[in-house]
Design a protein around this motif. Structure first.
Motif, mmCIF file in Angstrom:
data_model
loop_
_atom_site.group_PDB
_atom_site.id
_atom_site.type_symbol
_atom_site.label_atom_id
_atom_site.label_comp_id
_atom_site.label_asym_id
_atom_site.label_seq_id
_atom_site.Cartn_x
_atom_site.Cartn_y
_atom_site.Cartn_z
ATOM 1 N N LYS A 77 -4.510 4.066 4.461
ATOM 2 C CA LYS A 77 -4.606 2.794 3.743
ATOM 3 C C LYS A 77 -5.650 2.877 2.632
ATOM 4 O O LYS A 77 -5.438 2.388 1.530
ATOM 5 N N GLN A 78 -6.779 3.485 2.947
ATOM 6 C CA GLN A 78 -7.860 3.595 1.969
ATOM 7 C C GLN A 78 -7.421 4.460 0.785
ATOM 8 O O GLN A 78 -7.699 4.135 -0.364
ATOM 9 N N GLN A 79 -6.722 5.549 1.039
ATOM 10 C CA GLN A 79 -6.234 6.403 -0.037
ATOM 11 C C GLN A 79 -5.226 5.661 -0.897
ATOM 12 O O GLN A 79 -5.226 5.785 -2.123
ATOM 13 N N GLY A 80 -4.369 4.881 -0.255
ATOM 14 C CA GLY A 80 -3.395 4.090 -1.002
ATOM 15 C C GLY A 80 -4.079 3.063 -1.886
ATOM 16 O O GLY A 80 -3.676 2.848 -3.035
ATOM 17 N N ASP A 81 -5.134 2.425 -1.373
ATOM 18 C CA ASP A 81 -5.880 1.448 -2.162
ATOM 19 C C ASP A 81 -6.592 2.112 -3.334
ATOM 20 O O ASP A 81 -6.639 1.555 -4.438
ATOM 21 N N GLU A 82 -7.135 3.305 -3.119
ATOM 22 C CA GLU A 82 -7.822 4.020 -4.199
ATOM 23 C C GLU A 82 -6.840 4.421 -5.297
ATOM 24 O O GLU A 82 -7.158 4.326 -6.488
ATOM 25 N N GLU A 83 -5.633 4.834 -4.914
ATOM 26 C CA GLU A 83 -4.623 5.209 -5.911
ATOM 27 C C GLU A 83 -4.214 3.991 -6.733
ATOM 28 O O GLU A 83 -4.044 4.084 -7.942
#
Length: 172
Positions: A156-162
């Motif tokens: 989820k965090q990686q998706g938010d950063e992208e």
């Protein structure tokens, strides 16, 4: 008469076995013990509720005694050996999913409280309601482990950063 009883028993035994739904043996026994204690609590409180002149209290007391009988019939059929259909009913109830038992037991426990809101009905139905809650919790399933939870959070965090970098690049 024995022919129809034998056919009913054959139909019950040919049905698929109950699903475990991830319940451990001790949790299943905890639910059963809670059901038996809830039945005893409902029966005693129902008898006390019937000792009155108020018709709604009497109706709630009779309902509580009926709840006690149904709980014993479903959770401990060996207590009802004098009833011919007790084992058949218990086998059918065992095939129900946990959430169905939860709705049934909680619904049975709420009705006397709605009929007559007294301390006797509240305390008498509390354990029967808790039995429904225990079955409802088992329907939710086991708690996930920390590793899979951390993996989901990282994704989820990686998706938010992208998304954030895409938004910032679009503004420049």
């Amino acid at each position: 008469m024995s022919g129809s009883g034998g056919a009913a028993a054959a139909a019950v035994s040919s049905a698929p076995p109950a699903q475990d739904e991830g319940m451990t043996w001790w949790y299943r026994w905890l639910c059963r013990l809670s059901g038996v204690l809830g039945a005893v609590s409902c029966a005693i409180s129902g008898l006390f509720n019937c000792i009155t002149i108020h018709p709604l209290n009497i109706a709630a007391g009779v309902w509580m005694i009926m709840n006690a009988f149904i709980l014993l019939l479903c959770e401990a059929p060996f207590c009802c050996q004098f009833i011919e259909f007790a084992n058949t009913v218990a086998e059918k109830v065992d095939r129900l999913r946990s959430w169905q038992k939860a709705v049934f037991y909680c619904g049975m426990a709420v009705i006397p409280v709605v009929i007559s809101l007294t301390l006797t009905t509240l305390l008498g139905n509390a354990i029967a309601f808790a039995t429904g809650v225990l079955y409802g919790l088992s329907a939710l399933g086991k708690k996930g482990d920390a590793i899979s939870y951390a993996r989901i959070q990282q994704q989820k965090q990686q998706g938010d950063e992208e998304k954030l970098t895409d938004t910032l690049e679009g503004e420049l």
